[in-house]
Design a protein around this motif. Structure first.
Motif, PDB file in Angstrom:
ATOM      1  N   LEU A  39       0.813  -1.209   0.000  1.00 27.60           N
ATOM      2  CA  LEU A  39       0.000   0.000   0.000  1.00 27.60           C
ATOM      3  C   LEU A  39       0.846   1.258   0.000  1.00 27.60           C
ATOM      4  O   LEU A  39       0.434   2.287  -0.528  1.00 27.60           O
ATOM      5  CB  LEU A  39      -0.932  -0.011   1.219  1.00 27.60           C
ATOM      6  CG  LEU A  39      -1.964  -1.140   1.219  1.00 27.60           C
ATOM      7  CD1 LEU A  39      -2.837  -1.030   2.449  1.00 27.60           C
ATOM      8  CD2 LEU A  39      -2.809  -1.115  -0.036  1.00 27.60           C
ATOM      9  N   LYS A  71      -0.035   3.963   7.170  1.00 32.50           N
ATOM     10  CA  LYS A  71       0.284   2.985   6.122  1.00 32.50           C
ATOM     11  C   LYS A  71       1.131   1.822   6.640  1.00 32.50           C
ATOM     12  O   LYS A  71       2.031   1.337   5.961  1.00 32.50           O
ATOM     13  CB  LYS A  71       0.977   3.672   4.943  1.00 32.50           C
ATOM     14  CG  LYS A  71       0.116   4.720   4.252  1.00 32.50           C
ATOM     15  CD  LYS A  71       0.806   5.304   3.042  1.00 32.50           C
ATOM     16  CE  LYS A  71      -0.080   6.365   2.376  1.00 32.50           C
ATOM     17  NZ  LYS A  71       0.573   6.954   1.172  1.00 32.50           N
ATOM     18  N   GLU A 111      -6.142  -0.229  -1.437  1.00 36.12           N
ATOM     19  CA  GLU A 111      -5.252   0.900  -1.590  1.00 36.12           C
ATOM     20  C   GLU A 111      -6.036   2.207  -1.614  1.00 36.12           C
ATOM     21  O   GLU A 111      -7.260   2.221  -1.825  1.00 36.12           O
ATOM     22  CB  GLU A 111      -4.439   0.767  -2.876  1.00 36.12           C
ATOM     23  CG  GLU A 111      -5.294   0.829  -4.130  1.00 36.12           C
ATOM     24  CD  GLU A 111      -4.486   0.673  -5.399  1.00 36.12           C
ATOM     25  OE1 GLU A 111      -4.758   1.413  -6.353  1.00 36.12           O
ATOM     26  OE2 GLU A 111      -3.596  -0.187  -5.431  1.00 36.12           O
ATOM     27  N   ALA A 112      -5.353   3.305  -1.406  1.00 37.29           N
ATOM     28  CA  ALA A 112      -5.978   4.630  -1.469  1.00 37.29           C
ATOM     29  C   ALA A 112      -6.646   4.826  -2.818  1.00 37.29           C
ATOM     30  O   ALA A 112      -6.101   4.449  -3.857  1.00 37.29           O
ATOM     31  CB  ALA A 112      -4.926   5.710  -1.241  1.00 37.29           C
ATOM     32  N   CYS A 154       1.391   2.337  -3.450  1.00 34.84           N
ATOM     33  CA  CYS A 154       0.221   2.551  -4.294  1.00 34.84           C
ATOM     34  C   CYS A 154      -0.497   3.819  -3.893  1.00 34.84           C
ATOM     35  O   CYS A 154      -0.890   3.959  -2.744  1.00 34.84           O
ATOM     36  CB  CYS A 154      -0.754   1.373  -4.171  1.00 34.84           C
ATOM     37  SG  CYS A 154      -0.060  -0.198  -4.694  1.00 34.84           S
ATOM     38  N   ALA A 201      -3.060  -6.546  -2.277  1.00 38.64           N
ATOM     39  CA  ALA A 201      -2.183  -5.849  -1.334  1.00 38.64           C
ATOM     40  C   ALA A 201      -1.202  -6.800  -0.666  1.00 38.64           C
ATOM     41  O   ALA A 201      -0.008  -6.504  -0.542  1.00 38.64           O
ATOM     42  CB  ALA A 201      -3.029  -5.132  -0.290  1.00 38.64           C
ATOM     43  N   THR A 251      -9.047  -6.997  -3.526  1.00 41.19           N
ATOM     44  CA  THR A 251      -8.153  -5.881  -3.192  1.00 41.19           C
ATOM     45  C   THR A 251      -7.207  -6.281  -2.065  1.00 41.19           C
ATOM     46  O   THR A 251      -6.055  -5.843  -2.024  1.00 41.19           O
ATOM     47  CB  THR A 251      -8.943  -4.623  -2.791  1.00 41.19           C
ATOM     48  OG1 THR A 251      -9.708  -4.877  -1.599  1.00 41.19           O
ATOM     49  CG2 THR A 251      -9.882  -4.173  -3.907  1.00 41.19           C
ATOM     50  N   THR A 280      -8.472  -5.100   3.095  1.00 44.31           N
ATOM     51  CA  THR A 280      -7.903  -3.784   2.858  1.00 44.31           C
ATOM     52  C   THR A 280      -7.940  -3.444   1.377  1.00 44.31           C
ATOM     53  O   THR A 280      -8.125  -4.318   0.525  1.00 44.31           O
ATOM     54  CB  THR A 280      -6.446  -3.722   3.371  1.00 44.31           C
ATOM     55  OG1 THR A 280      -5.993  -2.375   3.343  1.00 44.31           O
ATOM     56  CG2 THR A 280      -5.518  -4.585   2.530  1.00 44.31           C
ATOM     57  N   PRO A 322      -4.857   4.179   2.484  1.00 41.56           N
ATOM     58  CA  PRO A 322      -5.515   2.874   2.392  1.00 41.56           C
ATOM     59  C   PRO A 322      -6.633   2.758   3.424  1.00 41.56           C
ATOM     60  O   PRO A 322      -6.643   3.476   4.440  1.00 41.56           O
ATOM     61  CB  PRO A 322      -4.386   1.885   2.696  1.00 41.56           C
ATOM     62  CG  PRO A 322      -3.120   2.640   2.464  1.00 41.56           C
ATOM     63  CD  PRO A 322      -3.417   4.064   2.813  1.00 41.56           C
ATOM     64  N   SER A 327      -9.393   3.426  -3.893  1.00 45.98           N
ATOM     65  CA  SER A 327     -10.297   2.351  -4.285  1.00 45.98           C
ATOM     66  C   SER A 327     -11.701   2.637  -3.775  1.00 45.98           C
ATOM     67  O   SER A 327     -11.885   3.128  -2.655  1.00 45.98           O
ATOM     68  CB  SER A 327      -9.809   1.011  -3.733  1.00 45.98           C
ATOM     69  OG  SER A 327     -10.699  -0.030  -4.076  1.00 45.98           O
TER      70      SER A 327
END
Length: 454
Positions: free
Chosen positions: A15, A58, A116-117, A18, A130, A126, A114, A88, A119
């Motif tokens: 993450l 993060k 990523e930012a 990303c 990750a 997802t 989880t 995230p 999404s």
């Protein structure tokens, strides 16, 4: 807080790489786009009443200071502030608290997922991306699944005729993968790299189901002890769990139990027929099933725990009812307690400690020493150490814990992966008492029952 289901370090690494920087955009456009609030959706099926964490540092861990006040709603959705869209998101689907719209009752194992930012969804896909430090296109390629399906709301996409079959397949894979995410929470780091292999094994069985013409919404894949993937029955919805069946039921409230005794309840898709101990009709009342319970003449009865062995339902007046298809007309069937059931274990117990018809949900933790026959009993923040023993009749006896009196309890044959049902004293025609080593499940069920009883 727990690390997410497999390897927090892997998730944090993935993450961090990303969505956290625009230094490689290559566009040459330096104009800033104003961030806006975003709606995030948690999906296995839609996950309702799940906790939401914004992973601002993060590190891949659901830190308590990162928890949002809002839970996911009936659509699995939660709104993230504009400021938090750059981080995230971690979803904690909690045993005894969260329920999945695919299934009846609340989850019995805690699972964390989880994304990523940026999404819009948090899903098993997802999460797997990750953990494996893959982009979703890379994951889609490895699994041979359409990226446009697994990167979005595959549940809603099942209504789109252009991608319906692919979405149904993705949903079947996701719900099966969730079982692996949940079962691996406590496993070692070395297990995490097996998830891609397991995912492809799942897909192989799903493809077989497709070739056999099976309905994919009914497909669930699990792994046996040897590591072989095979299809297992889907957990039923609340309606499927009850309809067409007869249950033996008792109140866990002493006053109601003494007044009503054992009630036999037969459910149809529109009615419930209740009989008393003597087989006389108590009442027949219409019923409407909901995602998490059923509505009758007196309001909503909420199913807080559901299994093949037994079910817990909190009524509209906060009484917790125990339902089982096992014939307990002559009481519970006892099994002998042994020291190995308790030594070195921590058990959680919830029951109604009321002296009248108003429910008083109560919770206690029993931490048994591994070598000596002593147990630390914690209730309302106070801990006492008590001696315990097993009687010749196979009863558990905790000395002096009941205001100086011994507490005598007997395990029954009603047992599953989550709970063992006990009864108190020497009469097996008794209120059921629930014991589990699953702390998340016990605490969440108690909290839910307690909140309903206020």
């Amino acid at each position: 807080m727990k690390k997410i289901g497999l390897l927090a370090a892997s998730v944090a690494l993935a993450l961090t790489g990303c969505g956290g920087s625009d230094s490689n955009s290559g566009s040459g456009n330096t104009a800033q786009v104003e961030a806006t609030d975003a709606v995030i959706k948690a999906i296995d099926g839609y996950l309702v009443d799940a906790e939401v964490y914004v992973d601002r540092n993060k590190n891949g861990i659901a830190d308590s200071g990162e928890k949002l006040s809002a839970l996911t709603d009936a659509k699995g959705e939660v709104t993230i502030s504009a400021a938090d869209t750059q981080f995230p998101v971690i979803i904690r689907a909690i045993a005894g608290k969260t329920y999945d719209t695919d299934k009846g009752g609340r989850l019995t194992q805690t699972v964390e997922m989880t994304a990523e930012a940026g999404s819009k969804v948090v899903t098993p896909f997802t999460t797997l991306a990750a953990i494996e430090n893959l982009s979703l296109p890379e994951l889609a390629s490895k699994l041979n699944l359409p990226e446009e399906v697994i990167s979005g709301d595959y549940v809603a996409s099942k209504a789109d005729t252009d991608v319906a079959q692919e979405a149904k397949k993705a949903h079947a894979v996701a719900r099966s993968l969730t079982l692996e995410l949940g079962s691996t929470i406590s496993e070692s780091q070395g297990e995490s790299d097996k998830l891609i292999t397991k995912s492809n094994d799942i897909i192989t069985v799903v493809d077989t189901a497709i070739n056999n013409g099976d309905e994919l919404d009914d497909v669930l894949i699990s792994f046996d002890d040897s590591g072989s993937a095979s299809q297992i029955p889907m957990p039923p919805t609340v309606k499927e769990h009850f309809t067409g069946k007869t249950f033996y039921s008792v109140s866990t409230n002493e006053s109601y139990f003494k007044r009503e005794g054992l009630v036999t309840a037969t459910f149809t898709d529109t009615e419930v027929h209740d009989l008393d101990d003597n087989g006389k009709v108590i009442k027949e009342w219409p019923i409407t099933y909901t995602t998490n319970g059923f509505k009758g003449g007196d309001g909503l009865d909420e199913v807080i725990y559901m299994s093949d062995a037994f079910t817990m339902v909190v009524t509209s007046d906060n009484d917790m009812i125990f339902y089982t298809e096992t014939n307990i007309d002559n009481g519970f069937t006892a099994q002998a307690a042994t020291e190995t059931m308790f030594k070195g274990k921590t058990l959680y117990h919830l029951w109604d400690d009321s002296s009248n018809s108003k429910a008083r949900p109560t919770f206690v933790t029993l931490k048994f020493d591994a070598t000596e026959n002593v147990v630390n009993v914690t209730e309302d923040g106070e801990t006492r150490q008590q001696d315990w023993s097993i009687s010749d009749a196979g009863q558990m006896i905790i000395k002096g814990v009941m205001d100086g009196d011994d507490w005598v309890i007997q395990p029954t044959t009603l047992i599953n992966d989550d709970f063992t049902v006990f009864y108190e004293g020497t009469s097996n025609e008794s209120i059921p008492y629930f014991f589990t080593d699953n702390q998340d499940l016990a605490v969440s069920l108690y909290d839910e029952w307690y909140s309903l009883a206020q």
